[in-house]
Design a protein around this motif. Structure first.
Motif, PDB file in Angstrom:
ATOM      1  N   ARG A   4       3.634   6.990   3.306  1.00  0.00           N
ATOM      2  CA  ARG A   4       3.559   6.640   1.891  1.00  0.00           C
ATOM      3  C   ARG A   4       2.807   5.338   1.737  1.00  0.00           C
ATOM      4  N   HIS A   6       2.009   2.459  -0.992  1.00  0.00           N
ATOM      5  CA  HIS A   6       2.360   1.896  -2.296  1.00  0.00           C
ATOM      6  C   HIS A   6       1.275   0.905  -2.688  1.00  0.00           C
ATOM      7  N   LEU A  41       1.109   5.522  -6.060  1.00  0.00           N
ATOM      8  CA  LEU A  41       1.807   5.943  -4.853  1.00  0.00           C
ATOM      9  C   LEU A  41       1.033   7.105  -4.253  1.00  0.00           C
ATOM     10  N   PHE A  42       0.738   7.022  -2.964  1.00  0.00           N
ATOM     11  CA  PHE A  42       0.043   8.126  -2.300  1.00  0.00           C
ATOM     12  C   PHE A  42       0.895   8.606  -1.137  1.00  0.00           C
ATOM     13  N   GLU A  43       1.091   9.902  -1.064  1.00  0.00           N
ATOM     14  CA  GLU A  43       1.815  10.487   0.050  1.00  0.00           C
ATOM     15  C   GLU A  43       0.814  11.239   0.913  1.00  0.00           C
ATOM     16  N   LEU A  44       0.614  10.730   2.113  1.00  0.00           N
ATOM     17  CA  LEU A  44      -0.363  11.335   3.024  1.00  0.00           C
ATOM     18  C   LEU A  44       0.365  12.073   4.138  1.00  0.00           C
ATOM     19  N   ASP A  45      -0.146  13.226   4.451  1.00  0.00           N
ATOM     20  CA  ASP A  45       0.329  13.962   5.609  1.00  0.00           C
ATOM     21  C   ASP A  45      -0.794  13.894   6.646  1.00  0.00           C
ATOM     22  N   ARG A  72       1.052  -1.381   0.570  1.00  0.00           N
ATOM     23  CA  ARG A  72       2.096  -1.422   1.567  1.00  0.00           C
ATOM     24  C   ARG A  72       2.191  -0.029   2.175  1.00  0.00           C
TER      25      ARG A  72
ATOM     26  N   ASP B  35      -3.044  16.382   4.183  1.00  0.00           N
ATOM     27  CA  ASP B  35      -2.767  16.536   2.755  1.00  0.00           C
ATOM     28  C   ASP B  35      -2.601  15.163   2.118  1.00  0.00           C
ATOM     29  N   VAL B  36      -2.970  15.080   0.861  1.00  0.00           N
ATOM     30  CA  VAL B  36      -2.760  13.848   0.093  1.00  0.00           C
ATOM     31  C   VAL B  36      -2.175  14.235  -1.254  1.00  0.00           C
ATOM     32  N   ARG B  37      -1.106  13.572  -1.640  1.00  0.00           N
ATOM     33  CA  ARG B  37      -0.527  13.775  -2.970  1.00  0.00           C
ATOM     34  C   ARG B  37      -0.515  12.422  -3.669  1.00  0.00           C
ATOM     35  N   ALA B  38      -0.938  12.422  -4.911  1.00  0.00           N
ATOM     36  CA  ALA B  38      -0.984  11.177  -5.668  1.00  0.00           C
ATOM     37  C   ALA B  38       0.215  11.099  -6.602  1.00  0.00           C
ATOM     38  N   GLY B  39       0.771   9.921  -6.725  1.00  0.00           N
ATOM     39  CA  GLY B  39       1.899   9.722  -7.625  1.00  0.00           C
ATOM     40  C   GLY B  39       1.823   8.369  -8.285  1.00  0.00           C
ATOM     41  N   LEU B  41       3.951   4.577  -9.348  1.00  0.00           N
ATOM     42  CA  LEU B  41       4.978   3.636  -8.911  1.00  0.00           C
ATOM     43  C   LEU B  41       5.192   2.646 -10.043  1.00  0.00           C
TER      44      LEU B  41
END
Lengths: 78, 78
Positions: A4, A6, A41-45, A72, B35-39, B41
């Motif tokens: 993640r 931030h 916020l980015f969630e990367l796999d 972060r 994969d990338v998911r944007a969110g 915060l």
């Protein structure tokens, strides 16, 4: 591996989005909110072979604007 | 009291922003990104008197779109 990222505005940088949200919260009747800052916020796999340095570079090159934003990195147990 | 609200798209919801970032990372030569998911915060500074229920209500009413997004509330030590 889940990572993640931030991204938030540096202190002192004007945040119109946060201010609008703050204003809306007051308009909805929520009391006791002193400040709101908006970020991303980015969630990367990513593959386990990806190094910490590479993730750091992704943030500096693409995900965050280093002039006005801090980032972060948080690794999440898969 | 500092509160962080993490808002992310529900699984299965199409994320064009995340897809564009994924594509850009590949274009920049970063390998191993699956994969990338944007969110979003939000960092809230609220009075200690504000209840957990009130913060939850702020999320449901304003910060997150409950149809397509999930939220997670994280309290940060002041």
């Amino acid at each position: 591996m889940k990572v993640r990222v931030h991204v938030s505005l540096k202190p002192g940088v004007l945040d119109p989005q946060g201010r609008a949200i703050h204003h809306s919260l007051e308009g909805l009747g929520f009391a006791g909110v002193n400040d709101v800052r908006a970020g991303r916020l980015f969630e990367l796999d990513v593959a386990d072979s990806v190094s910490d340095e590479a993730i750091d570079e992704m943030c500096r090159k693409l995900l965050a604007n280093m002039v006005i934003e801090n980032y972060r990195i948080e690794k999440v147990a898969a």
